[in-house]
Design an enzyme around this catalytic site. Structure first.
Site, PDB file in Angstrom:
ATOM      1  N   GLY A   9       0.804  -1.238   0.000  1.00 22.11           N
ATOM      2  CA  GLY A   9       0.000   0.000   0.000  1.00 22.11           C
ATOM      3  C   GLY A   9       0.827   1.274   0.000  1.00 22.11           C
ATOM      4  N   ALA A  10       2.160   1.135   0.095  1.00 24.19           N
ATOM      5  CA  ALA A  10       2.999   2.330  -0.025  1.00 24.19           C
ATOM      6  C   ALA A  10       3.569   2.448  -1.440  1.00 24.19           C
ATOM      7  CB  ALA A  10       4.148   2.283   0.992  1.00 24.19           C
ATOM      8  N   ASP A  31       3.836  -3.123   4.138  1.00 25.12           N
ATOM      9  CA  ASP A  31       4.764  -2.841   3.045  1.00 25.12           C
ATOM     10  C   ASP A  31       6.166  -2.876   3.662  1.00 25.12           C
ATOM     11  OD1 ASP A  31       4.316  -0.960   0.167  1.00 25.12           O
ATOM     12  OD2 ASP A  31       6.326  -1.295   0.980  1.00 25.12           O
ATOM     13  N   LEU A  33       8.595  -1.252   2.546  1.00 24.22           N
ATOM     14  CA  LEU A  33       9.218   0.021   2.118  1.00 24.22           C
ATOM     15  C   LEU A  33      10.516  -0.241   1.365  1.00 24.22           C
ATOM     16  CD1 LEU A  33       8.434   2.309   5.172  1.00 24.22           C
ATOM     17  CD2 LEU A  33       7.183   2.074   3.030  1.00 24.22           C
ATOM     18  N   THR A 119      -1.071  -9.115 -13.624  1.00 26.57           N
ATOM     19  CA  THR A 119      -0.722  -8.159 -14.682  1.00 26.57           C
ATOM     20  C   THR A 119      -1.091  -8.725 -16.048  1.00 26.57           C
ATOM     21  OG1 THR A 119       1.168  -7.186 -15.863  1.00 26.57           O
ATOM     22  CG2 THR A 119       1.634  -9.116 -14.574  1.00 26.57           C
ATOM     23  N   ASP A 120      -1.281  -7.837 -17.024  1.00 27.30           N
ATOM     24  CA  ASP A 120      -1.544  -8.317 -18.392  1.00 27.30           C
ATOM     25  C   ASP A 120      -0.300  -8.968 -18.997  1.00 27.30           C
ATOM     26  OD1 ASP A 120      -0.025  -6.011 -18.700  1.00 27.30           O
ATOM     27  OD2 ASP A 120      -1.268  -5.148 -20.295  1.00 27.30           O
ATOM     28  N   GLU A 121       0.870  -8.734 -18.375  1.00 28.41           N
ATOM     29  CA  GLU A 121       2.107  -9.268 -18.955  1.00 28.41           C
ATOM     30  C   GLU A 121       2.194 -10.787 -18.861  1.00 28.41           C
ATOM     31  OE1 GLU A 121       5.740  -7.144 -18.299  1.00 28.41           O
ATOM     32  OE2 GLU A 121       4.683  -5.284 -17.836  1.00 28.41           O
ATOM     33  N   TYR A 146      10.083 -11.071 -14.542  1.00 25.43           N
ATOM     34  CA  TYR A 146       8.973 -10.415 -13.825  1.00 25.43           C
ATOM     35  C   TYR A 146       7.647 -11.092 -14.158  1.00 25.43           C
ATOM     36  CZ  TYR A 146       5.089  -7.146 -13.170  1.00 25.43           C
ATOM     37  OH  TYR A 146       3.869  -6.599 -12.856  1.00 25.43           O
ATOM     38  N   SER A 147       7.324 -11.156 -15.465  1.00 19.41           N
ATOM     39  CA  SER A 147       5.992 -11.665 -15.816  1.00 19.41           C
ATOM     40  C   SER A 147       5.862 -13.149 -15.508  1.00 19.41           C
ATOM     41  CB  SER A 147       5.651 -11.359 -17.274  1.00 19.41           C
ATOM     42  OG  SER A 147       6.658 -11.806 -18.131  1.00 19.41           O
ATOM     43  N   LYS A 150       4.936 -13.443 -11.912  1.00 17.77           N
ATOM     44  CA  LYS A 150       3.526 -13.093 -11.696  1.00 17.77           C
ATOM     45  C   LYS A 150       2.624 -14.241 -12.196  1.00 17.77           C
ATOM     46  CE  LYS A 150       2.129  -9.575 -10.422  1.00 17.77           C
ATOM     47  NZ  LYS A 150       1.851  -9.046  -9.057  1.00 17.77           N
ATOM     48  N   ASN A 175      -0.867  -1.522 -18.353  1.00 21.49           N
ATOM     49  CA  ASN A 175       0.075  -0.492 -17.879  1.00 21.49           C
ATOM     50  C   ASN A 175      -0.651   0.683 -17.240  1.00 21.49           C
ATOM     51  OD1 ASN A 175       2.109  -1.905 -19.306  1.00 21.49           O
ATOM     52  ND2 ASN A 175       3.208   0.043 -19.524  1.00 21.49           N
ATOM     53  N   LYS A 185       9.726   3.896 -14.422  1.00 16.45           N
ATOM     54  CA  LYS A 185       8.773   3.476 -15.446  1.00 16.45           C
ATOM     55  C   LYS A 185       8.670   4.574 -16.503  1.00 16.45           C
ATOM     56  CE  LYS A 185       7.855  -0.224 -12.928  1.00 16.45           C
ATOM     57  NZ  LYS A 185       6.909  -0.433 -11.863  1.00 16.45           N
ATOM     58  N   LEU A 186       8.247   4.192 -17.711  1.00 13.12           N
ATOM     59  CA  LEU A 186       8.389   5.069 -18.883  1.00 13.12           C
ATOM     60  C   LEU A 186       7.944   6.528 -18.667  1.00 13.12           C
ATOM     61  CD1 LEU A 186       9.063   5.391 -21.937  1.00 13.12           C
ATOM     62  CD2 LEU A 186       6.675   4.815 -22.396  1.00 13.12           C
TER      63      LEU A 186
HETATM   64  N1  LIG Z   1       2.283  -0.344 -12.474  1.00 14.23           N
HETATM   65  C1  LIG Z   1       1.679  -1.008 -13.442  1.00 14.23           C
HETATM   66  O1  LIG Z   1       1.557  -0.499 -14.566  1.00 14.23           O
HETATM   67  C2  LIG Z   1       1.112  -2.390 -13.195  1.00 14.23           C
HETATM   68  C3  LIG Z   1       0.398  -3.000 -14.226  1.00 14.23           C
HETATM   69  C4  LIG Z   1      -0.156  -4.262 -14.015  1.00 14.23           C
HETATM   70  C5  LIG Z   1       0.010  -4.888 -12.795  1.00 14.23           C
HETATM   71  N2  LIG Z   1       0.725  -4.299 -11.800  1.00 14.23           N
HETATM   72  C6  LIG Z   1       0.831  -5.006 -10.494  1.00 14.23           C
HETATM   73  O2  LIG Z   1       0.254  -4.151  -9.520  1.00 14.23           O
HETATM   74  C7  LIG Z   1       0.921  -4.321  -8.265  1.00 14.23           C
HETATM   75  C8  LIG Z   1       1.401  -2.988  -7.755  1.00 14.23           C
HETATM   76  O3  LIG Z   1       2.305  -2.416  -8.714  1.00 14.23           O
HETATM   77  P1  LIG Z   1       2.923  -0.963  -8.524  1.00 14.23           P
HETATM   78  O4  LIG Z   1       3.104  -0.379  -9.846  1.00 14.23           O
HETATM   79  O5  LIG Z   1       2.164  -0.217  -7.489  1.00 14.23           O
HETATM   80  O6  LIG Z   1       4.352  -1.348  -7.952  1.00 14.23           O
HETATM   81  P2  LIG Z   1       5.334  -0.552  -6.999  1.00 14.23           P
HETATM   82  O7  LIG Z   1       6.682  -1.111  -7.271  1.00 14.23           O
HETATM   83  O8  LIG Z   1       5.112   0.904  -7.093  1.00 14.23           O
HETATM   84  O9  LIG Z   1       4.849  -1.000  -5.542  1.00 14.23           O
HETATM   85  C9  LIG Z   1       5.130  -2.252  -4.993  1.00 14.23           C
HETATM   86  C10 LIG Z   1       5.073  -2.113  -3.470  1.00 14.23           C
HETATM   87  O10 LIG Z   1       5.326  -3.392  -2.895  1.00 14.23           O
HETATM   88  C11 LIG Z   1       6.252  -3.238  -1.827  1.00 14.23           C
HETATM   89  N3  LIG Z   1       7.002  -4.491  -1.680  1.00 14.23           N
HETATM   90  C12 LIG Z   1       7.924  -5.018  -2.540  1.00 14.23           C
HETATM   91  N4  LIG Z   1       8.420  -6.167  -2.042  1.00 14.23           N
HETATM   92  C13 LIG Z   1       7.780  -6.382  -0.843  1.00 14.23           C
HETATM   93  C14 LIG Z   1       7.872  -7.386   0.157  1.00 14.23           C
HETATM   94  N5  LIG Z   1       8.709  -8.423   0.029  1.00 14.23           N
HETATM   95  N6  LIG Z   1       7.094  -7.281   1.253  1.00 14.23           N
HETATM   96  C15 LIG Z   1       6.239  -6.232   1.405  1.00 14.23           C
HETATM   97  N7  LIG Z   1       6.114  -5.236   0.503  1.00 14.23           N
HETATM   98  C16 LIG Z   1       6.881  -5.318  -0.615  1.00 14.23           C
HETATM   99  C17 LIG Z   1       7.147  -2.068  -2.254  1.00 14.23           C
HETATM  100  O11 LIG Z   1       7.793  -1.475  -1.144  1.00 14.23           O
HETATM  101  C18 LIG Z   1       6.128  -1.155  -2.914  1.00 14.23           C
HETATM  102  O12 LIG Z   1       5.552  -0.270  -1.981  1.00 14.23           O
HETATM  103  C19 LIG Z   1       2.040  -5.333  -8.523  1.00 14.23           C
HETATM  104  O13 LIG Z   1       1.606  -6.603  -8.106  1.00 14.23           O
HETATM  105  C20 LIG Z   1       2.240  -5.294 -10.035  1.00 14.23           C
HETATM  106  O14 LIG Z   1       2.721  -6.529 -10.507  1.00 14.23           O
HETATM  107  C21 LIG Z   1       1.291  -3.062 -11.978  1.00 14.23           C
END
Ligand SMILES: NC(=O)c1ccc[n+]([C@@H]2O[C@H](COP(=O)([O-])OP(=O)(O)OC[C@H]3O[C@@H](n4cnc5c(N)ncnc54)[C@H](O)[C@@H]3O)[C@@H](O)[C@H]2O)c1
Length: 338
Positions: A9-10, A31, A33, A119-121, A146-147, A150, A175, A185-186
């Site tokens: 959530g962070a 989280d 962090l 994720t869609d990936e 990564y994908s 997931k 995305n 990220k991009l």
């Molecule tokens: N950003 C995108 O475009 C996107 C698209 C599709 C799916 N997702 C999925 O959505 C979710 C969130 O993505 P996001 O973009 O917010 O990522 P992010 O990297 O911004 O956030 C991930 C969070 O998880 C925490 N974290 C990492 N490892 C941890 C651990 N071992 N224990 C506890 N906390 C941990 C990190 O500190 C961070 O706050 C992910 O599961 C990602 O695969 C993201």
């Protein structure tokens, strides 16, 4: 559903979920962090954050039992494809083993809903010229560490529905973009480079296509799945806003008052997926649809990063250091495999 545990959530999307819904539920964030996590993102909500690593099973079990949530929304993950190519291990320990710990904690405590954010990936990519879209039934063909981590988690999660009757639903977003995204990220990375007087660096020729979803539309979709989705089901979550990376870059330079001389091309990412596109009729049948157009959302996102340049700058040296190490390794890799 009243008490909700939000893992990650962070992070970028998890914190948007917390900011959007903290008045409607009793939330608790866990989280660890890690580099992409930042408590600042949710500071103003007053939602408590426990610094817990989902790989630490004992602490996680104790914490979930104490909070006794009605639902768990599981965002926590290692999320950057480039990092997974350099070092896959943390992707599997967090995204797979961490998710397993959480599933077991959920089973032990008993929850009404477990929303797994995938994720869609996981579907892999679509080739140039194809106008196909992935449905929830499409096979899993992940391309990157990564994908694949997931996709592994998705299979594990599904087995918990079948074997233990755990009330899990899977959401597969495309995305996302918007405020507070870690600038590797991009979109935020490109804005950051331009603010620092450097051109946007696009992989290959910028022809790769992504479907862009504003993070606020994403978290609204996740809530709808939590409240109206069917247990055991998977929901794709995406807009119809398909854009080539070069067109995204063109919009960013335009919104920043610059021209296309501020876009340059760099060596492509190994195994770079060409196009992702989702059929989203299933989630739309629950009553969700995106509300923010890409042009409008991107313009506001550019404005947010400019107004919050300080936050972006805080992350700069770390991102720049990683990108340099990554480019060095990618170059070595590409030269070896010419
Ligand atoms: N950003 C995108 O475009 C996107 C698209 C599709 C799916 N997702 C999925 O959505 C979710 C969130 O993505 P996001 O973009 O917010 O990522 P992010 O990297 O911004 O956030 C991930 C969070 O998880 C925490 N974290 C990492 N490892 C941890 C651990 N071992 N224990 C506890 N906390 C941990 C990190 O500190 C961070 O706050 C992910 O599961 C990602 O695969 C993201």
């Amino acid at each position: 559903m009243r008490r909700i545990l939000v893992t990650g959530g962070a992070g970028f999307i998890g914190s948007a979920f917390v900011r959007e819904f903290h008045r409607d539920f009793e939330l608790l964030v866990i989280d660890n962090l890690d580099y992409s996590g930042d408590a600042l993102r949710i500071r103003e909500t007053g939602v408590p954050l426990l610094e817990v690593d989902i790989r630490d099973k004992e602490t996680l079990m104790e914490m979930v039992e104490d909070f006794h949530p009605d639902a768990i929304v599981h965002f926590a993950a290692q999320t950057h494809v480039d990092r997974s190519i350099v070092d896959p291990e943390p992707f599997f320990s967090t995204n797979v083993m961490g998710t397993l710990n959480l599933l077991q904690a959920a089973l032990e405590t008993g929850v009404r809903r477990f929303i797994h954010i995938s994720t869609d990936e996981v579907y892999g990519d679509l080739p140039p010229g194809s106008d196909e879209k992935f449905t929830e039934e499409s096979p899993l063909r992940p391309s990157s560490p990564y994908s694949s981590s997931k996709a592994s988690a998705d299979l594990m999660v599904q087995s918990f529905v079948r074997t233990y009757g755990l009330p899990v639903l899977i959401v597969r977003p495309s995305n996302c973009y918007g405020p507070w995204q870690y600038p590797e990220k991009l979109i935020p990375y490109s804005i950051l480079r331009l603010l620092n007087g450097e051109p946007i660096a696009l992989y290959g020729r910028g022809e790769n296509i992504r479907t862009w979803l504003h993070v606020d539309d994403c978290v609204r979709g996740i809530r709808i799945v939590m409240e109206r989705g069917e247990i055991g089901e998977i929901y794709n979550l995406g807009s119809d806003e398909e854009r080539r990376n070069i067109d995204v870059a063109r919009l960013i330079v335009r919104y920043m008052g610059l021209d296309e001389n501020w876009i340059e091309f760099v060596n492509d990412r190994p195994g770079h997926d060409f196009r992702y596109a989702l059929n989203t009729s299933k989630i739309r049948s629950l009553g969700w649809e995106p509300e923010i157009s890409f042009e409008e959302g991107l313009r506001e996102t550019v404005r947010w990063y400019i107004e919050n340049r300080e936050w972006l700058e805080l992350k700069y040296s770390e991102v720049a250091g990683f990108v340099k190490r990554w480019q060095y390794r990618a170059l070595k890799f590409l030269n070896k495999h010419k």
